[in-house]
Design a protein around this motif. Structure first.
Motif, short mmCIF file in Angstrom:
data_model
loop_
_atom_site.label_atom_id
_atom_site.label_comp_id
_atom_site.label_asym_id
_atom_site.label_seq_id
_atom_site.Cartn_x
_atom_site.Cartn_y
_atom_site.Cartn_z
N TYR A 129 0.83 -1.21 0.00
CA TYR A 129 0.00 0.00 0.00
C TYR A 129 0.87 1.26 0.00
O TYR A 129 0.52 2.27 -0.62
N ASP A 130 1.98 1.20 0.74
CA ASP A 130 2.86 2.36 0.78
C ASP A 130 3.45 2.65 -0.61
O ASP A 130 3.50 3.81 -1.05
N ALA A 131 3.89 1.60 -1.30
CA ALA A 131 4.41 1.79 -2.66
C ALA A 131 3.32 2.29 -3.60
O ALA A 131 3.57 3.16 -4.46
N GLU A 132 2.09 1.77 -3.41
CA GLU A 132 0.98 2.22 -4.26
C GLU A 132 0.68 3.69 -4.01
O GLU A 132 0.40 4.46 -4.96
N ALA A 133 0.74 4.13 -2.76
CA ALA A 133 0.49 5.54 -2.46
C ALA A 133 1.55 6.44 -3.07
O ALA A 133 1.25 7.52 -3.61
N ARG A 134 2.79 6.02 -2.99
CA ARG A 134 3.87 6.83 -3.57
C ARG A 134 3.72 6.95 -5.08
O ARG A 134 3.94 8.04 -5.66
N ASN A 135 3.38 5.86 -5.71
CA ASN A 135 3.18 5.90 -7.17
C ASN A 135 2.02 6.81 -7.55
O ASN A 135 2.06 7.54 -8.55
N ARG A 153 -2.49 11.47 -8.68
CA ARG A 153 -3.82 10.89 -8.45
C ARG A 153 -4.07 10.88 -6.94
O ARG A 153 -3.74 9.93 -6.22
N LYS A 154 -4.64 11.94 -6.44
CA LYS A 154 -4.81 12.14 -5.00
C LYS A 154 -5.76 11.11 -4.40
O LYS A 154 -5.50 10.56 -3.32
N ALA A 155 -6.88 10.85 -5.05
CA ALA A 155 -7.87 9.92 -4.49
C ALA A 155 -7.28 8.53 -4.31
O ALA A 155 -7.48 7.88 -3.27
N LEU A 156 -6.53 8.07 -5.29
CA LEU A 156 -5.91 6.75 -5.18
C LEU A 156 -4.86 6.73 -4.08
O LEU A 156 -4.75 5.74 -3.33
N ALA A 157 -4.10 7.81 -3.94
CA ALA A 157 -3.09 7.87 -2.89
C ALA A 157 -3.72 7.86 -1.51
O ALA A 157 -3.26 7.16 -0.60
N VAL A 158 -4.80 8.64 -1.33
CA VAL A 158 -5.47 8.68 -0.03
C VAL A 158 -6.06 7.31 0.32
O VAL A 158 -6.01 6.86 1.47
N ALA A 208 -4.95 4.38 -0.64
CA ALA A 208 -3.85 3.48 -0.28
C ALA A 208 -3.33 3.78 1.12
O ALA A 208 -3.02 2.86 1.89
N ILE A 209 -3.25 5.09 1.47
CA ILE A 209 -2.80 5.45 2.81
C ILE A 209 -3.79 4.96 3.86
O ILE A 209 -3.42 4.46 4.92
N ARG A 210 -5.10 5.10 3.57
CA ARG A 210 -6.13 4.64 4.51
C ARG A 210 -6.03 3.12 4.71
O ARG A 210 -6.10 2.62 5.85
N ALA A 211 -5.85 2.38 3.62
CA ALA A 211 -5.72 0.93 3.74
C ALA A 211 -4.47 0.54 4.52
O ALA A 211 -4.49 -0.39 5.33
N ARG A 212 -3.38 1.28 4.30
CA ARG A 212 -2.15 0.97 5.03
C ARG A 212 -2.32 1.19 6.53
O ARG A 212 -1.85 0.40 7.34
N ARG A 213 -3.02 2.28 6.89
CA ARG A 213 -3.23 2.55 8.31
C ARG A 213 -4.14 1.50 8.96
O ARG A 213 -3.94 1.12 10.12
N LYS A 214 -5.16 1.06 8.22
CA LYS A 214 -6.00 -0.02 8.76
C LYS A 214 -5.18 -1.27 9.01
O LYS A 214 -5.34 -1.93 10.05
N CYS A 215 -4.32 -1.61 8.06
CA CYS A 215 -3.45 -2.78 8.25
C CYS A 215 -2.52 -2.59 9.43
O CYS A 215 -2.24 -3.53 10.19
N ASP A 216 -2.04 -1.35 9.58
CA ASP A 216 -1.13 -1.07 10.70
C ASP A 216 -1.84 -1.24 12.03
O ASP A 216 -1.29 -1.82 12.99
#
Length: 486
Positions: free
Chosen positions: A313-319, A325-330, A332-340
């Motif tokens: 997810y972190d790599a996806e957000a950076r890409n 593409r702000k919506a896609l980055a946000v 990915a960040i939300r999914a990463r935080r849920k996993c965290d």
């Protein structure tokens, strides 16, 4: 040529000779009557080659999935290390560009079974000891033991493995009668040499590494995984069950629960037969500890999986940020935080389970210490009982003192004999005469000191008139020569 054949040609002495390949790939089954020595040499070479290939190969030497009998291939399609199935696929692995397929594998199979280099899977799991002649097959029992508890364990293992492997047979041919020289039997065999190669060294290392009580208890899956990790070989489920049977029956190094779900590794220290039999019993506590360890392992694997997801997810957000593409980055960040967050919860649960295991180990050590203290107290009580009561000890001390006094008296008597001053002849010597002799020696010593020595020679007297002082002549300094003009 396959990689197995390349390895075989490079490492095996018989297959490295071009002159031997023609004989090895020929149909040499008839040599058993015409040339027994050549037949034995060829079969011995092929048996050794097949055993090595099964142990180290990356290809499966086993029945294909479309054949009769259950396929035991794992999701990774790993080959068996300790088992081999006599099928045409076994010959295909050794297809030679010049000599083609081996033509005498059926004779090799028959010879390997006769020599006990290969043992039928159902026979091996039935508890027949290794090295038993073919005439003894089917007699049942255990290797060197006839205890009812061991026999029931053998029946338990047999029924368990029979359920796992469909009755223990993967044969697509008749299970009775002689092997036809030109056909593969389709039977699955255990290779005892490979079982020992996988199990013995791994067992020693596992016993040396296991320090606490919880280190000796595993679920069956965890035990097989630990065996594979220690032996550095990828083991299938069938390999694991065969090795478990070997360690339980022949090495007597493990205990198995009634449902074969829990394995207890015995320490390497020597034990009496009764103590060893008691240690092999797997109780409810062992099952519970194995369950906790399985939960810790599961939570650990889940945490690793979540960490991999977070990295993705972190790599996806950076890409997405680089692409604007702000919506896609946000997202990915939300999914990463849920996993965290979920990973943090699972880490806490894993740490709690680890703490439980530590407490269990601590309690087990305390139990061992209490048992050791009880043994020490019993030993001390036994020693004090042999010593007797205090009156007996006081009486012994008095006896020792009396005997020591007698020894001192004897020593004094012996000393009086050897001392001239206290002997009977000492009264004949006059003390006055001793004193006079001492005075005479003293006077002689003084007179010797008063005599002048040879070095004390008298000097002549000095004159009384004063001595005239003699003056040394004055020497005028030479004139300094004039320096030359520059």
């Amino acid at each position: 040529m396959s990689s197995e054949l390349d390895l075989l040609l490079a490492s095996h002495a018989d297959f490295g000779k071009a002159s031997r390949l023609r004989s090895l790939y020929s149909d040499f089954a008839g040599l058993k009557k015409t040339n027994p020595t050549g037949f034995a040499a060829n079969t011995r070479a092929w048996i050794d080659a097949l055993n090595r290939t099964a142990l180290r190969s990356s290809s499966a030497v086993r029945s294909s999935p479309d054949e009769d009998g259950p396929s035991q291939a794992t999701s990774e399609n790993l080959p068996d290390r300790c088992c081999i199935t006599a099928t045409p696929a076994m010959a295909d692995l050794f297809m030679h560009s010049q000599w083609g397929r081996p033509l005498a594998f059926a004779a090799v199979e028959e010879e390997a079974v006769w020599r006990r280099d290969w043992v039928l899977l159902e026979e091996y799991l039935r508890g027949v000891p290794e090295g038993v002649s073919a005439g003894g097959v089917g007699s049942g029992g255990l290797s060197g033991s006839s205890a009812s508890g061991e026999t029931s364990g053998t029946s338990m293992l047999t029924s368990l493995f029979a359920r796992l492997w469909g009755g223990g047979s993967s044969s697509s041919a008749a299970s009775t009668g002689e092997i036809k020289p030109t056909l593969f039997s389709g039977k699955t065999y255990v290779i005892p040499a490979n079982v020992r190669a996988c199990a013995d060294t791994a067992l020693i290392r596992m016993q040396a590494k296991a320090a606490s009580y919880t280190d000796h208890v595993f679920t069956r899956e965890a035990f097989v995984a630990q065996l594979a990790k220690t032996s550095k070989l990828a083991l299938t489920q069938r390999d694991g069950d065969v090795i478990i049977a070997y360690l339980w029956r022949d090495k007597r190094a493990i205990g198995i629960s009634s449902d074969a779900s829990t394995i207890k590794l015995l320490p390497a220290t020597s034990r009496s037969p009764a103590a060893a039999h008691s240690a092999r019993e797997v109780g409810p506590t062992d099952v519970q500890v194995a369950t906790v360890k399985a939960a810790v392992a599961h939570l650990t694997s889940q945490c690793v999986w979540l960490e991999e997801k977070m990295a993705g997810y972190d790599a996806e957000a950076r890409n997405a940020v680089r692409a604007g593409r702000k919506a896609l980055a946000v997202a990915a960040i939300r999914a990463r935080r849920k996993c965290d967050l979920l990973a943090g919860t699972w880490r806490d649960r894993r740490d709690q389970a680890d703490l439980v295991l530590l407490k269990i180990d601590d309690a087990a050590q305390q139990v061992g210490l209490v048992k050791a203290l009880e043994s020490g107290a019993a030993a001390l009580k036994s020693v004090l009982h042999d010593l007797g009561d205090l009156d007996k000890i006081d009486q012994l001390a008095d006896t020792l003192r009396d005997q020591m006094d007698k020894v001192d008296d004897v020593n004094q008597a012996i000393a009086s004999i050897s001392d001239p001053a206290s002997s009977a002849g000492a009264s004949l010597i006059d003390d006055d005469a001793l004193e006079r002799e001492f005075q005479a020696l003293s006077q002689n010593q003084e007179s010797e000191h008063q005599k002048p020595s040879k070095e004390d020679v008298p000097l002549p007297a000095m004159p009384e008139a004063p001595i005239t002082e003699i003056k040394s002549p004055q020497v005028e300094p030479q004139e300094r020569q004039a320096e030359p003009a520059t």
